[in-house]
Design a protein around this motif. Structure first.
Motif, PDB file in Angstrom:
ATOM      1  N   SER A  26       0.828  -1.201   0.000  1.00  0.00           N
ATOM      2  CA  SER A  26       0.000   0.000   0.000  1.00  0.00           C
ATOM      3  C   SER A  26       0.869   1.260   0.000  1.00  0.00           C
ATOM      4  O   SER A  26       0.589   2.220  -0.735  1.00  0.00           O
ATOM      5  CB  SER A  26      -0.918  -0.016   1.225  1.00  0.00           C
ATOM      6  OG  SER A  26      -1.661   1.164   1.299  1.00  0.00           O
ATOM      7  N   ALA A  27       1.912   1.274   0.822  1.00  0.00           N
ATOM      8  CA  ALA A  27       2.799   2.433   0.887  1.00  0.00           C
ATOM      9  C   ALA A  27       3.511   2.647  -0.452  1.00  0.00           C
ATOM     10  O   ALA A  27       3.685   3.783  -0.900  1.00  0.00           O
ATOM     11  CB  ALA A  27       3.817   2.254   2.010  1.00  0.00           C
ATOM     12  N   ARG A  28       3.901   1.563  -1.105  1.00  0.00           N
ATOM     13  CA  ARG A  28       4.579   1.670  -2.413  1.00  0.00           C
ATOM     14  C   ARG A  28       3.642   2.244  -3.464  1.00  0.00           C
ATOM     15  O   ARG A  28       4.041   3.101  -4.243  1.00  0.00           O
ATOM     16  CB  ARG A  28       5.071   0.287  -2.831  1.00  0.00           C
ATOM     17  CG  ARG A  28       5.715   0.264  -4.193  1.00  0.00           C
ATOM     18  CD  ARG A  28       7.139  -0.199  -4.116  1.00  0.00           C
ATOM     19  NE  ARG A  28       7.697  -0.344  -5.447  1.00  0.00           N
ATOM     20  CZ  ARG A  28       8.574   0.503  -5.955  1.00  0.00           C
ATOM     21  NH1 ARG A  28       8.985   1.516  -5.245  1.00  0.00           N
ATOM     22  NH2 ARG A  28       9.051   0.319  -7.163  1.00  0.00           N
ATOM     23  N   LYS A  29       2.377   1.777  -3.489  1.00  0.00           N
ATOM     24  CA  LYS A  29       1.400   2.304  -4.438  1.00  0.00           C
ATOM     25  C   LYS A  29       1.192   3.798  -4.224  1.00  0.00           C
ATOM     26  O   LYS A  29       1.129   4.576  -5.177  1.00  0.00           O
ATOM     27  CB  LYS A  29       0.073   1.554  -4.311  1.00  0.00           C
ATOM     28  CG  LYS A  29       0.057   0.213  -5.027  1.00  0.00           C
ATOM     29  CD  LYS A  29      -1.236  -0.538  -4.840  1.00  0.00           C
ATOM     30  CE  LYS A  29      -2.406   0.178  -5.478  1.00  0.00           C
ATOM     31  NZ  LYS A  29      -3.658  -0.596  -5.408  1.00  0.00           N
ATOM     32  N   ASN A  30       1.085   4.198  -2.956  1.00  0.00           N
ATOM     33  CA  ASN A  30       0.891   5.624  -2.650  1.00  0.00           C
ATOM     34  C   ASN A  30       2.102   6.442  -3.088  1.00  0.00           C
ATOM     35  O   ASN A  30       1.952   7.544  -3.637  1.00  0.00           O
ATOM     36  CB  ASN A  30       0.630   5.829  -1.160  1.00  0.00           C
ATOM     37  CG  ASN A  30      -0.739   5.315  -0.742  1.00  0.00           C
ATOM     38  OD1 ASN A  30      -1.639   5.180  -1.567  1.00  0.00           O
ATOM     39  ND2 ASN A  30      -0.881   4.996   0.531  1.00  0.00           N
ATOM     40  N   HIS A  31       3.305   5.922  -2.853  1.00  0.00           N
ATOM     41  CA  HIS A  31       4.522   6.630  -3.228  1.00  0.00           C
ATOM     42  C   HIS A  31       4.601   6.800  -4.749  1.00  0.00           C
ATOM     43  O   HIS A  31       4.935   7.877  -5.247  1.00  0.00           O
ATOM     44  CB  HIS A  31       5.743   5.861  -2.710  1.00  0.00           C
ATOM     45  CG  HIS A  31       7.044   6.518  -3.012  1.00  0.00           C
ATOM     46  ND1 HIS A  31       7.431   7.720  -2.458  1.00  0.00           N
ATOM     47  CD2 HIS A  31       8.053   6.138  -3.840  1.00  0.00           C
ATOM     48  CE1 HIS A  31       8.620   8.054  -2.920  1.00  0.00           C
ATOM     49  NE2 HIS A  31       9.023   7.101  -3.758  1.00  0.00           N
TER      50      HIS A  31
END
Length: 139
Positions: A26-31
């Motif tokens: 999730s954090a990677r997608k947001n980044h």
């Protein structure tokens, strides 16, 4: 938030790993989305497109259709069958080579190869040899 991993059971550790992997995804997608938004903003403010900044090679991208290669060989028994000389040899080509007097050159398109006179043997250049060493004299 410190977690004492030593006190967790294998099942709890597995659940923690799955939760951490989901959070990482999730954090990677947001980044990625944040970076994409910044890039699009820069491109829009400059009046450019991504293709102008990073042109694709070949004009059609890497997955575009490949140009056909001109045929190089023709089947002497069936002129409709040709081969570019690339990839696996077709069966007709291999079979024709087994016949007496047929060579790959004789199946070339644009004129069969003519038999030329054998190449003349050229004598090697004479080189100056060093004088032979004389054996050492025994005392």
């Amino acid at each position: 938030m410190a977690i004492n991993l030593d006190s967790l059971s294998p099942a709890e550790l597995q659940a923690l790993i799955k939760s951490a992997e989901a959070q990482m995804h999730s954090a990677r997608k947001n980044h990625i989305q944040e970076v994409r938004t910044k890039i699009e903003g820069l491109l829009n403010s400059a009046g450019l497109t991504i293709d102008e900044v990073y042109p694709r090679r070949g004009g059609q991208g890497s997955k575009g259709p490949k140009a056909a290669v001109a045929p190089k060989y023709r089947n002497p028994e069936s002129p409709a069958q040709t081969w570019s000389g690339r990839g696996k040899r077709p069966l007709w080509f291999s079979e024709a080579l087994k016949k007496k007097g047929v060579t790959a050159d004789s199946m070339l398109i644009g004129g069969a190869a003519t038999k030329s006179a054998p190449a003349k043997k050229v004598a090697p250049k004479a080189t100056k040899k060093a004088p032979a060493k004389k054996p050492a004299k025994k005392k």
